[in-house]
Structure formats: C-alpha cells, structure tokens
Design a protein around this motif. Sequence first.
Motif, short mmCIF file in Angstrom:
data_model
loop_
_atom_site.label_atom_id
_atom_site.label_comp_id
_atom_site.label_asym_id
_atom_site.label_seq_id
_atom_site.Cartn_x
_atom_site.Cartn_y
_atom_site.Cartn_z
N VAL A 1 16.19 -10.31 6.17
CA VAL A 1 14.94 -9.99 6.87
C VAL A 1 14.42 -8.63 6.40
N ALA A 2 15.31 -7.66 6.29
CA ALA A 2 14.89 -6.35 5.80
C ALA A 2 14.26 -6.45 4.42
N LEU A 3 14.84 -7.30 3.54
CA LEU A 3 14.34 -7.41 2.18
C LEU A 3 12.96 -8.03 2.12
N TRP A 4 12.77 -9.17 2.80
CA TRP A 4 11.44 -9.79 2.68
C TRP A 4 10.36 -8.95 3.36
N SER A 5 10.72 -8.23 4.42
CA SER A 5 9.72 -7.40 5.08
C SER A 5 9.33 -6.21 4.20
N VAL A 6 10.30 -5.64 3.48
CA VAL A 6 9.98 -4.57 2.53
C VAL A 6 9.12 -5.12 1.40
N GLU A 7 9.46 -6.30 0.91
CA GLU A 7 8.71 -6.86 -0.21
C GLU A 7 7.26 -7.18 0.19
N LEU A 8 7.04 -7.63 1.41
CA LEU A 8 5.66 -7.83 1.87
C LEU A 8 4.94 -6.49 1.98
N SER A 9 5.63 -5.47 2.49
CA SER A 9 5.01 -4.14 2.61
C SER A 9 4.58 -3.62 1.24
N LEU A 10 5.37 -3.89 0.22
CA LEU A 10 5.04 -3.43 -1.13
C LEU A 10 3.82 -4.15 -1.70
N LEU A 11 3.46 -5.28 -1.13
CA LEU A 11 2.29 -6.03 -1.61
C LEU A 11 0.99 -5.52 -1.00
N LEU A 12 1.07 -4.65 -0.01
CA LEU A 12 -0.14 -4.10 0.60
C LEU A 12 -0.78 -3.10 -0.36
N PRO A 13 -2.11 -2.97 -0.31
CA PRO A 13 -2.79 -2.09 -1.26
C PRO A 13 -2.30 -0.65 -1.23
N SER A 14 -1.87 -0.18 -0.07
CA SER A 14 -1.37 1.19 0.05
C SER A 14 -0.02 1.16 0.75
N HIS A 15 0.97 1.81 0.12
CA HIS A 15 2.31 1.84 0.71
C HIS A 15 3.05 3.05 0.17
N PRO A 16 3.99 3.59 0.93
CA PRO A 16 4.78 4.74 0.44
C PRO A 16 5.70 4.34 -0.70
#
Length: 283
Positions: A214-229
């Motif tokens: 769950v941690a992995l797929w949620s991080v991977e979705l976050s990385l797909l957002l136009p702006s991310h840390p």
Amino acid sequence: MRSPQPPQPERADEVRRRFADEARAERPDLAALCLLVGAAADGTLDEAGIDAAQIELDELAGRLPFRPGGPRSWATALAEFLGGRCGYRGSPGDYQRLESSLLHAVLRRRRGLPILLSVVWMEVARRAGAPVYGVALPGHFVVGFGPPEQQVLADPFDGGRVLTGSDAELLVAGATGAPLDPSMLTPADPLDIVVRILNNIRAWAAARPERSDVALWSVELSLLLPSHPARLRYERAQLLVQRGDFLAGAIELDAYADVVAAVDEPAAARVRQQAHAARAMLN
C-alpha cells in the motif's frame, strides 16, 4: 476484516496511466481521481464499479431536496439528506481502516475519514448546483459553501453539522495549538485534496509494515502528480529495497542522489552508499 488488495500488474499499470492523465487535465475531476486511487488499492474495483460509483453520486444529487437560498440553506440540506437520511458520517474507528480513504468503499459503507466524506458532500452538492468547495483545516477537513463574506462551514464527519466560528477555531486549536488563520478557510484545490488523501494512506501503511504494498502504490501515485516533493523518490526507493527489489531500489536511490547533489553533496554521498548496499544484497 482483511483490507483491500491491489490489482494485478497489468491493471495497476492501466490505473496509473489514467490517474496521470486525469491529474494533468486542464480541470482535474476530483471524483475520478479518488476512484482511481480506489482502483489502485482494490483489485475488485473494475470499470463497472467505477462507473457505478459515479452514477451513485449523480443519483444522490438527484435525490437532494431542492433548497433555494444561500450557503446555509445548502449546508443544512446536505446535512439533513446525506448525514441524516443517508447516514454518512465518521467515527474514531474509521481511522484504522484503509477503506475509509477509498471513495467507492465510503459510498458503500457510508463511513470514512473527514476528507473522503467531504468529497462525497462536495461531489453531491456540486452536481446539485451548490457553491461548494473543500476547506483543508489543519488536522480536519471540512466543506465550505458560498463566497468568503458569506461562508458557511459544515463537518461531514459529524454528519454535516454546520459549524460556528468558534467550532472552527476549536478544531484548529485542537490540531495545532494555534489560532485559526483566515488563510485556512480558502477553497482547497482538487489536486491538493488528492495529495492529502494519499498522505493519509501512506500514514496508514507506515503504521503497518506488512502493508508495504500500500505504501508503494500510494507513493507511486503521488509521483504522478504534476507537483510533488523530490523526497518521494527516496521513499519509493526505500520501499523497493524493503520489498526485495534491490536493483530497482538502487537505481532510484542513485537518481535521487543526483537530485540532492546539487544542494547537499554529503547527503547525496550517503544516499549513494545506500544504493551500493542495496546492490550488494543481490550477491
């Protein structure tokens, strides 16, 4: 009760592609993004299930009694219908369930975290023509109706209870110990709402090391957002190594080190050492 399990790789790739496309659309669809988060979490949520959730939001909006008037009338109507007649609300136990962060599950269970219940309120109210938006108070997401000078706040987690000014101040003080600042009452951007949902999911997974998937797929979705840390790449690398994908984790660590090197070479060197250690685990 067992938490949802992610879909098979081919379906997961499709969901990520669609999520990235929607996140980069001119006007991202909040409900669509939340349902794609649900599809990334729950392999049983197929296209028919996503369509059914959108249809349910439409039907709820159609059942909402028409209440001409100002923001308070809309807030009261939503509270009476969604919170009262339909029973949407939250409880402390909802914070322990992954389903509480998944829109399709919240629609089914009529329970969820404040931010997901707020998404239900917003999407139903928007379809009904209400001047509605999310308000990201620190520690507790609520819904706003009307322009700033007439703003009315409602708390979907409490069945849509209309908040007074002192209620909002108490919510903020309880979460931060600081006073309410007017900037906290501005409408939340849809992508910022999605970021907050994904952060909640990562926090849920962080407390459950056995759910590093769950941690992995949620991080991977976050990385797909136009702006991310940028640090999300480091988090993804650590998760890959933790899950035994040492080579992919080492590659991601090296890539993150290249980013960090421009501002902090000693930190970049430490990350490269971690990449070397990850590759050593292949032997």
